[in-house]
Scaffold this active site. Structure first.
Site, PDB file in Angstrom:
ATOM      1  N   TYR A 174     -18.591  13.615  22.408  1.00 31.14           N
ATOM      2  CA  TYR A 174     -18.879  12.390  21.907  1.00 31.14           C
ATOM      3  C   TYR A 174     -18.285  11.401  22.919  1.00 31.14           C
ATOM      4  O   TYR A 174     -17.148  11.096  23.382  1.00 31.14           O
ATOM      5  CB  TYR A 174     -18.153  12.255  20.370  1.00 31.14           C
ATOM      6  CG  TYR A 174     -18.499  10.726  20.053  1.00 31.14           C
ATOM      7  CD1 TYR A 174     -19.671  10.294  19.730  1.00 31.14           C
ATOM      8  CD2 TYR A 174     -17.479   9.724  19.854  1.00 31.14           C
ATOM      9  CE1 TYR A 174     -19.780   8.804  19.215  1.00 31.14           C
ATOM     10  CE2 TYR A 174     -17.300   8.561  19.734  1.00 31.14           C
ATOM     11  CZ  TYR A 174     -18.765   8.190  19.265  1.00 31.14           C
ATOM     12  OH  TYR A 174     -18.998   7.104  19.026  1.00 31.14           O
TER      13      TYR A 174
ATOM     14  N   HIS B  77     -21.989  -4.331  23.411  1.00 29.41           N
ATOM     15  CA  HIS B  77     -20.805  -4.548  22.187  1.00 29.41           C
ATOM     16  C   HIS B  77     -20.066  -6.146  22.342  1.00 29.41           C
ATOM     17  O   HIS B  77     -19.484  -6.254  21.229  1.00 29.41           O
ATOM     18  CB  HIS B  77     -19.901  -3.644  22.256  1.00 29.41           C
ATOM     19  CG  HIS B  77     -20.236  -2.284  21.619  1.00 29.41           C
ATOM     20  ND1 HIS B  77     -21.693  -1.520  21.774  1.00 29.41           N
ATOM     21  CD2 HIS B  77     -19.964  -1.340  20.706  1.00 29.41           C
ATOM     22  CE1 HIS B  77     -21.815  -0.652  21.207  1.00 29.41           C
ATOM     23  NE2 HIS B  77     -20.736  -0.324  20.129  1.00 29.41           N
TER      24      HIS B  77
ATOM     25  N   ASN C  71     -12.736   0.907  22.130  1.00 34.05           N
ATOM     26  CA  ASN C  71     -12.152   1.483  21.071  1.00 34.05           C
ATOM     27  C   ASN C  71     -10.391   1.236  21.168  1.00 34.05           C
ATOM     28  O   ASN C  71     -10.070   1.345  21.955  1.00 34.05           O
ATOM     29  CB  ASN C  71     -12.205   2.887  20.973  1.00 34.05           C
ATOM     30  CG  ASN C  71     -13.244   3.339  20.421  1.00 34.05           C
ATOM     31  OD1 ASN C  71     -13.685   4.658  20.229  1.00 34.05           O
ATOM     32  ND2 ASN C  71     -14.243   2.628  19.863  1.00 34.05           N
TER      33      ASN C  71
ATOM     34  N   TYR D   6      14.324 -23.393  -9.768  1.00 34.66           N
ATOM     35  CA  TYR D   6      13.898 -21.958  -9.049  1.00 34.66           C
ATOM     36  C   TYR D   6      13.893 -22.474  -7.419  1.00 34.66           C
ATOM     37  O   TYR D   6      14.471 -21.539  -6.678  1.00 34.66           O
ATOM     38  CB  TYR D   6      12.817 -21.421  -9.444  1.00 34.66           C
ATOM     39  CG  TYR D   6      13.127 -20.587 -10.899  1.00 34.66           C
ATOM     40  CD1 TYR D   6      14.147 -20.688 -11.805  1.00 34.66           C
ATOM     41  CD2 TYR D   6      11.859 -20.027 -11.403  1.00 34.66           C
ATOM     42  CE1 TYR D   6      14.349 -20.071 -12.719  1.00 34.66           C
ATOM     43  CE2 TYR D   6      11.999 -19.430 -12.681  1.00 34.66           C
ATOM     44  CZ  TYR D   6      13.296 -19.413 -13.423  1.00 34.66           C
ATOM     45  OH  TYR D   6      13.349 -18.855 -14.509  1.00 34.66           O
TER      46      TYR D   6
ATOM     47  N   ARG E 131      17.481 -22.547  -6.444  1.00 30.08           N
ATOM     48  CA  ARG E 131      18.378 -21.433  -6.943  1.00 30.08           C
ATOM     49  C   ARG E 131      17.927 -19.962  -6.385  1.00 30.08           C
ATOM     50  O   ARG E 131      18.764 -19.229  -6.371  1.00 30.08           O
ATOM     51  CB  ARG E 131      18.568 -21.557  -8.487  1.00 30.08           C
ATOM     52  CG  ARG E 131      19.285 -20.519  -9.121  1.00 30.08           C
ATOM     53  CD  ARG E 131      19.465 -20.623 -10.712  1.00 30.08           C
ATOM     54  NE  ARG E 131      18.562 -21.352 -11.572  1.00 30.08           N
ATOM     55  CZ  ARG E 131      17.904 -20.972 -12.407  1.00 30.08           C
ATOM     56  NH1 ARG E 131      18.275 -19.835 -13.033  1.00 30.08           N
ATOM     57  NH2 ARG E 131      17.243 -21.882 -13.113  1.00 30.08           N
TER      58      ARG E 131
ATOM     59  N   PHE F 164      -8.571   4.519  15.986  1.00 31.76           N
ATOM     60  CA  PHE F 164      -8.870   3.211  16.110  1.00 31.76           C
ATOM     61  C   PHE F 164      -9.078   2.515  14.732  1.00 31.76           C
ATOM     62  O   PHE F 164      -9.270   1.190  15.060  1.00 31.76           O
ATOM     63  CB  PHE F 164     -10.340   3.039  17.066  1.00 31.76           C
ATOM     64  CG  PHE F 164     -11.339   3.976  16.274  1.00 31.76           C
ATOM     65  CD1 PHE F 164     -11.875   3.728  14.934  1.00 31.76           C
ATOM     66  CD2 PHE F 164     -11.890   4.976  16.738  1.00 31.76           C
ATOM     67  CE1 PHE F 164     -12.739   4.716  14.169  1.00 31.76           C
ATOM     68  CE2 PHE F 164     -12.843   6.099  16.241  1.00 31.76           C
ATOM     69  CZ  PHE F 164     -13.235   5.810  15.157  1.00 31.76           C
TER      70      PHE F 164
ATOM     71  N   GLU G  50     -20.307   4.841  10.352  1.00 31.83           N
ATOM     72  CA  GLU G  50     -19.135   4.050  10.283  1.00 31.83           C
ATOM     73  C   GLU G  50     -18.971   3.307   8.950  1.00 31.83           C
ATOM     74  O   GLU G  50     -19.248   2.243   8.449  1.00 31.83           O
ATOM     75  CB  GLU G  50     -18.786   3.108  11.456  1.00 31.83           C
ATOM     76  CG  GLU G  50     -18.652   3.862  12.660  1.00 31.83           C
ATOM     77  CD  GLU G  50     -18.832   3.108  14.083  1.00 31.83           C
ATOM     78  OE1 GLU G  50     -19.119   1.870  13.753  1.00 31.83           O
ATOM     79  OE2 GLU G  50     -19.346   3.537  15.182  1.00 31.83           O
TER      80      GLU G  50
END
Length: 498
Positions: free
Chosen positions: A55, A85, A197, A279, A282, A328, A412
């Site tokens: 792959y 990409h 990746n 608060y 405190r 990844f 994916e």
């Protein structure tokens, strides 16, 4: 100038940012060089002697994993991957984040499990050392398969395409490489995938936010202590025994820090009319302490990630293994990014409540911290500004990590959305510096009305230094400039900017 050697050691956040800030050069050590060469040689041999598909090396990507690629096209496959990409859009990623991405990517690849050329890792470090910063965009990553789009813009620069910043100018990468007599990297099999990746976009943002978060906590504690002084608050909630029995580490550390800041104060030891504080005063140990614990957790997560291999597939020459898995996936980072955003936003939330209390004309303070209220509005609208920013931070704290959108034709099918969590956190941090700047203005103003000479030596010094940047407000003035100056002051005084 000191040279930092990457040689399979483990890095801590503070150590990394010390040498990022120092601008010292970074180079590969002998163990790293050998590991990178060994892995590349193994992969070359594997490709020569394997008929089947591996792959991402001789196949397509994502849902195209079943498409075989000929040996003649393996280099073109990687270049096509990078170009296709590089789909980033939106605002540009800050240069300090991109520079950190270059370093983190080199660290991840230098372990010798990615199959890249030695020249590729050295070029990443060359860019880092010479401040050649690729133009990267904030939008485009799903946080799995890692930060594909942002990292593609970095890889695009390595092959001589896209744009970079160099010597303060945005230029074509090709022009910069020509001026430096450098040739573009010629990608070999698997290299584009190794570069794309990974989780370096998310981890760079988280690392920066953790580093700044530590500085923010220091300032938040200074602010709380000074506000407590101005409000004539009580020391009782910071007593060691009461915090010890809660058994929360951050709470105990916060109470100790506040006691140290207030040591020697006449205000804190004077007799009080009131028996209890709101608060926001405190419960400082409990609220600041919880954020401190969250920050520690986020630091552990990102430290592990920086010292990790997060590309795919990963290669193990000694075991004769090439494994396609999911290192990844950004889920560990996405959860930490969301968690830290909430924790830091809470520091702003309680800070704004203290600002609000100082406005009320109580405990010996004039309304809105100015003489002649009515004629003067004083800090009235500064509190509005803080409230507006706190509200925006609440909106930014909506978790990104609970979302997932199917991609790549269903291959994916679960993503972390950690990149969106990262950019949201970055905005929370920037907003928080402004809120803390406003509180420091109001607390300093309040203490000055009471008499600075009666506060602790730590706070006297803090007040005196702050007054070099922002003056006491005697009557209404143009406030926006002072608010922005206060933000810059707290950032620079804590050495947070990189």
């Amino acid at each position: 100038m000191k040279v930092i050697v990457l040689d399979h050691q483990q890095f801590e956040i503070d150590e990394l940012f010390q040498f990022i800030r120092s601008r010292n050069k970074v180079e590969l050590g002998e163990n790293a060089r050998k590991a990178i060469l060994k892995c590349r040689e193994y992969l070359n041999d594997k490709m020569e002697n394997t008929e089947g598909n591996i792959y991402g090396i001789n196949t397509g990507f994502g849902s195209l994993y079943d498409q075989s690629i000929s040996k003649e096209d393996l280099a073109k496959l990687q270049v096509n991957l990078v170009r296709s990409h590089a789909c980033g859009t939106g605002e540009e990623t800050p240069s300090n984040i991109v520079r950190t991405m270059l370093l983190f990517k080199a660290i991840g690849l230098h372990y010798g499990h990615s199959g890249v050329q030695l020249e590729t890792v050295e070029r990443l470090l060359y860019f880092y050392n010479h401040d050649i910063i690729p133009v990267v965009y904030e939008q485009g990553s799903l946080g799995a398969s890692g930060d594909l789009s942002p990292l593609a813009h970095i890889a695009l620069a390595l092959i001589g395409e896209g744009e970079v910043y160099y010597k303060g100018k945005r230029m074509s990468t090709a022009e910069v490489l020509t001026s430096l007599d450098l040739s573009p990297i010629q990608l070999q099999s698997k290299e584009g995938l190794a570069l794309l990746n990974g989780t370096q976009f998310m981890s760079a943002y988280l690392a920066h936010s953790v580093y700044e978060g530590k500085q923010i906590l220091k300032q938040a504690n200074i602010n709380a202590a000074m506000s407590l002084e101005a409000y004539d608050g009580r020391i009782d909630p910071f007593t060691p025994s009461v915090n010890k029995i809660r058994n929360q580490a951050g709470q105990i550390k916060t109470a100790e820090a506040i006691r140290g800041i207030l040591a020697g104060s006449q205000f804190i030891t004077q007799e009080k009319v009131h028996v209890q504080d709101p608060y926001s005063f405190r419960c400082v140990p409990q609220v600041h302490g919880a954020s401190w614990d969250t920050l520690d957790h986020a630091e552990q997560v990102v430290t592990r990630e920086i010292n990790a291999v997060t590309d795919n597939p990963t290669i193990f020459p000694d075991e004769d293994l090439i494994v396609s898995a999911g290192n990844f996936h950004g889920q560990p980072l996405a959860l930490a990014l969301d968690f830290l955003a909430i924790a830091l936003a809470e520091l702003g939330n309680i800070s704004e409540r203290r600002i609000y209390k100082l406005m009320g004309g109580m405990r010996g303070l004039p309304a809105f911290l100015v003489a002649q209220p009515g004629l003067n509005s004083g800090f009235m609208i500064a509190q509005y500004t803080a409230a507006s920013i706190v509200s925006q931070n609440k909106q930014l704290c909506t978790p990104a990590s609970v979302d997932s959108i199917d991609s790549s034709n269903g291959q994916e099918d679960h993503v972390s959305m950690g990149a969106n969590a990262a950019t949201k956190l970055y905005r929370v941090v920037e907003n928080l510096w402004q809120i803390l700047g406003i509180e420091l203005m109001t607390a300093s103003q309040g203490v000055e009305f009471k008499g600075v000479e009666k506060t602790s030596s730590v706070l006297k010094d803090a007040h005196q230094d702050f007054r070099k940047a922002v003056p006491f407000i005697k009557e209404d003035e143009y406030m926006s400039t002072y608010l922005r100056t206060s933000k810059d002051y707290v950032k620079k005084s804590n050495n947070s900017t990189l």
